[in-house]
Scaffold this active site. Structure first.
Site, PDB file in Angstrom:
ATOM      1  CB  THR A   1      -6.118   4.873  -4.362  1.00 32.81           C
ATOM      2  OG1 THR A   1      -6.931   5.696  -3.737  1.00 32.81           O
ATOM      3  CG2 THR A   1      -6.657   4.045  -5.500  1.00 32.81           C
TER       4      THR A   1
ATOM      5  CE  LYS B   1      -9.533   8.066  -0.771  1.00 34.22           C
ATOM      6  NZ  LYS B   1      -9.442   6.814  -1.352  1.00 34.22           N
TER       7      LYS B   1
ATOM      8  CG  HIS C   1       3.617  -2.814  -0.205  1.00 34.36           C
ATOM      9  ND1 HIS C   1       3.689  -2.513   1.224  1.00 34.36           N
ATOM     10  CD2 HIS C   1       3.043  -1.867  -0.696  1.00 34.36           C
ATOM     11  CE1 HIS C   1       2.975  -1.336   1.383  1.00 34.36           C
ATOM     12  NE2 HIS C   1       2.317  -1.030   0.278  1.00 34.36           N
TER      13      HIS C   1
ATOM     14  CD  GLU D   1      -0.335  -4.428   3.339  1.00 34.49           C
ATOM     15  OE1 GLU D   1       0.316  -4.857   4.053  1.00 34.49           O
ATOM     16  OE2 GLU D   1      -1.158  -4.671   3.069  1.00 34.49           O
TER      17      GLU D   1
ATOM     18  CD  GLU E   1     -14.059 -22.541 -14.570  1.00 31.26           C
ATOM     19  OE1 GLU E   1     -13.311 -21.393 -15.185  1.00 31.26           O
ATOM     20  OE2 GLU E   1     -14.962 -22.300 -13.752  1.00 31.26           O
TER      21      GLU E   1
ATOM     22  CG  ASP F   1     -19.733 -17.623 -16.634  1.00 33.97           C
ATOM     23  OD1 ASP F   1     -19.075 -17.078 -16.152  1.00 33.97           O
ATOM     24  OD2 ASP F   1     -19.607 -18.962 -16.969  1.00 33.97           O
TER      25      ASP F   1
HETATM   26  P1  ATP Z   1      -9.764   4.574   2.076  1.00 28.17           P
HETATM   27  O1  ATP Z   1     -10.414   5.339   1.163  1.00 28.17           O
HETATM   28  O2  ATP Z   1     -10.309   2.990   2.174  1.00 28.17           O
HETATM   29  O3  ATP Z   1      -9.563   5.045   3.347  1.00 28.17           O
HETATM   30  P2  ATP Z   1      -7.005   4.818   1.253  1.00 28.17           P
HETATM   31  O4  ATP Z   1      -6.914   5.561   0.090  1.00 28.17           O
HETATM   32  O5  ATP Z   1      -6.820   5.993   2.339  1.00 28.17           O
HETATM   33  O6  ATP Z   1      -8.343   3.933   1.663  1.00 28.17           O
HETATM   34  P3  ATP Z   1      -4.691   3.958   2.512  1.00 28.17           P
HETATM   35  O7  ATP Z   1      -5.446   3.609   4.027  1.00 28.17           O
HETATM   36  O8  ATP Z   1      -3.696   4.985   2.334  1.00 28.17           O
HETATM   37  O9  ATP Z   1      -5.871   3.976   1.270  1.00 28.17           O
HETATM   38  O10 ATP Z   1      -3.859   2.431   2.325  1.00 28.17           O
HETATM   39  C1  ATP Z   1      -4.081   1.208   2.709  1.00 28.17           C
HETATM   40  C2  ATP Z   1      -2.788   0.507   2.584  1.00 28.17           C
HETATM   41  O11 ATP Z   1      -2.726  -0.033   1.289  1.00 28.17           O
HETATM   42  C3  ATP Z   1      -1.631   1.398   2.987  1.00 28.17           C
HETATM   43  O12 ATP Z   1      -1.208   1.132   4.574  1.00 28.17           O
HETATM   44  C4  ATP Z   1      -0.499   0.645   2.206  1.00 28.17           C
HETATM   45  O13 ATP Z   1       0.052  -0.251   3.097  1.00 28.17           O
HETATM   46  C5  ATP Z   1      -1.336   0.474   0.935  1.00 28.17           C
HETATM   47  N1  ATP Z   1      -1.192   1.322  -0.034  1.00 28.17           N
HETATM   48  C6  ATP Z   1      -2.189   1.972  -0.735  1.00 28.17           C
HETATM   49  N2  ATP Z   1      -1.811   2.786  -1.820  1.00 28.17           N
HETATM   50  C7  ATP Z   1      -0.516   2.717  -1.755  1.00 28.17           C
HETATM   51  C8  ATP Z   1       0.576   3.245  -2.458  1.00 28.17           C
HETATM   52  N3  ATP Z   1       0.365   3.964  -3.606  1.00 28.17           N
HETATM   53  N4  ATP Z   1       1.772   3.037  -2.418  1.00 28.17           N
HETATM   54  C9  ATP Z   1       2.145   2.080  -1.491  1.00 28.17           C
HETATM   55  N5  ATP Z   1       1.230   1.450  -0.433  1.00 28.17           N
HETATM   56  C10 ATP Z   1      -0.063   1.902  -0.566  1.00 28.17           C
END
Ligand code: ATP
Length: 488
Positions: A109, A111, A253, A281, A333, A407
């Site tokens: 998401t 982080k 993206h 992405e 389907e 299902d």
């Molecule tokens: P994890 O918990 O698996 O470590 P994370 O929450 O840290 O995941 P990221 O590593 O920040 O997630 O996200 C992975 C990729 O997904 C990013 O490099 C980006 O390309 C895309 N991405 C994720 N969230 C966003 C967002 N809110 N906006 C734009 N791109 C995003």
């Protein structure tokens, strides 16, 4: 260099002793054992002078504008970071510094992206590591690595002439789980204690101000000492994006990609319910790859549509089912689709019999508008749609197949949800204390009721079913619109 000289001298000494008639076998044996131990210790990081995090310092600058659909998380984070930026005022008022921010939410998401952007926002060096990198079977190694991590962050900031350092610890639950819960708990506890000690030692007038940002999707697993005021005292939730959020992320993206005139990102945002930023992405990337494979100059809506399926279901399978199996999948389907259209006109998004991942074919529905609540009718209709595949097989081909197992499981899960929410003939009940027999009967009643409804409906529309099956066998994939034209 000193290592090479030492090695050379040792070899010369051995040769000298050998030539003078000494038995050098025990020395050779000891030397080999020593080298082996040295190698093992090095490979486990016991001898490393500095903790080297997975990613080197400051890979690529990310700003908050590069993160879509996380407006409230960004705002909370910014407010917290402003404390760090205005540290003079904070010092004057005697406010204790902010030491830790915990980001919680599902994987993918954003982080890590938020932590990166936080580092750019505060002009800090960024050091990222993962909770698992601190865990070793040897007591004390984790604690030593935590110490080195803080040291590395300070040194890196000084080298780059920066006043702030941001340490990002992903999956902190591995290192920060409740003390005493792990089998080799002594080592885990020492590591966590060291992190707490380091955080307690952070001061507002340190030469380099260190902020720890950690991420987890299991905040409930963390040791309460970590969440105590003065440690990770800011908690920021990073949720899956809603429709508007998905649209923003898709825009981000696709901004460097040539899009065809028919591309509707709004439509795609609507269809990708439940997708994380990382999924979106990947969707944009896959669509571009599909366009390239086709030799197309621009990415069209159909590339995105296929990419949605790929991200959801996995890569196409090379193995082709037999003609007989293909026909069965098409019937299955088509059954799902006809009933879906019955219970909610316009709900079929696409139908395909291309095998992907675990599925031989599938019918995709247009997702609802991010619903928070489901009515009884909605859940009953979902059960009906799930059972329709098997019923169609039975009506057209005379028997069912194992293809409907998933299902049925899903239908039973929805039926259970109905019982829990007081929507079954049992009325309002405590689902947990319901006797097994009663629960079984209530689930069966719901499933049988919907099965009958579906059978009545489909048995009156066998020709329509055949028509859809023929179209599917011919084209492999038909869109929602094509399907509706066919059955209208
Ligand atoms: P994890 O918990 O698996 O470590 P994370 O929450 O840290 O995941 P990221 O590593 O920040 O997630 O996200 C992975 C990729 O997904 C990013 O490099 C980006 O390309 C895309 N991405 C994720 N969230 C966003 C967002 N809110 N906006 C734009 N791109 C995003």
């Amino acid at each position: 260099m000193a290592k090479e000289v030492g090695l050379g001298l040792a070899l010369a000494g051995l040769l000298f002793m050998y030539l003078n008639g000494y038995d050098v076998t025990p020395l050779l044996f000891l030397g080999a054992a020593g080298a082996g131990l040295y190698y093992i210790a090095r490979s486990r990081g016991l001898l490393a002078r500095h903790f080297v995090p997975e990613q080197p310092v400051n890979q690529q600058e990310v700003s908050f504008a590069d993160i879509g659909g996380q407006a409230s998380a960004i705002q909370e984070l910014r407010e917290a970071l402003d404390f760090i930026k205005n540290y003079h005022q904070i010092k004057k008022l005697g406010i204790r510094p902010l030491k830790g921010i915990l980001l919680t939410g599902p994987p993918g998401t954003g982080k890590t992206l938020l932590a990166r952007a936080a580092a750019s926002y505060t002009d800090a060096v960024f050091i990222a590591c993962n909770g698992s990198e601190f865990i070793e079977v040897y007591a004390g190694v984790g604690a030593q690595r935590v110490r080195r991590l803080f040291q590395t962050a300070r040194e890196a900031a000084l080298r780059q002439g920066k006043k702030n350092a941001l340490i990002f610890i992903d999956e902190i639950d591995i290192l920060g789980a409740r003390r005493g819960t792990n089998a080799s708990h002594h080592e885990y506890d020492q590591t966590l204690n060291q992190l707490l000690v380091e955080m307690d030692g952070l001061k507002v007038d340190d030469r380099v101000r260190v902020l720890v940002v950690a991420a987890t999707n299991r905040p409930d697993m963390l040791d309460p000492a970590l969440l105590r005021p003065g440690r990770f005292d800011r908690l920021v939730r990073v949720d899956l994006p809603d429709r508007q959020g998905r649209l923003e992320i898709l825009r981000l993206h696709t901004r460097n990609k040539p899009l065809g005139d028919d591309v509707s990102l709004e439509e795609l945002a609507k269809e990708t319910f439940g997708f994380s930023g990382a999924h979106l992405e990947s969707l944009a990337n896959e669509a571009a790859i599909l366009a390239m494979r086709e030799g197309s100059e621009v990415i069209c809506q159909r590339h995105f549509q296929e990419a949605v399926e790929k991200v959801m279901m996995g890569e196409r399978l090379d193995r082709r089912p037999s003609a007989e199996e293909l026909r069965r999948v098409a019937v299955h389907e088509a059954g799902h689709a006809l009933v879906s259209e019955l219970v909610k006109p316009g709900s079929v998004s696409s139908l395909t019999i291309t095998p992907r991942g675990q599925a031989l074919g599938y019918m995709r529905q247009v997702p609802e508008d991010d619903p928070y609540l489901h009515t009884r009718e909605y859940l009953e209709n979902q059960v009906a749609v799930m059972l329709a595949g098997a019923v169609a097989e039975e009506l057209v081909l005379g028997s069912r197949s194992t293809g409907a197992g998933g299902d049925f499981q899903e239908a039973a899960r929805v039926a259970e949800q109905m019982i829990k929410n007081g929507m079954s003939s049992l009325g309002v009940v405590d689902a947990e204390s319901l006797p097994r027999g009663l629960r079984y009967r209530a689930i069966t009643e719901i499933l049988r009721g919907q099965e009958e409804r579906v059978r009545r409906f489909l048995s009156e529309r066998k020709e329509l079913l055949e028509k859809v099956v023929e179209a599917l066998l011919e084209k492999e994939r038909i869109s929602g619109e094509e399907f509706r034209r066919l059955v209208s």
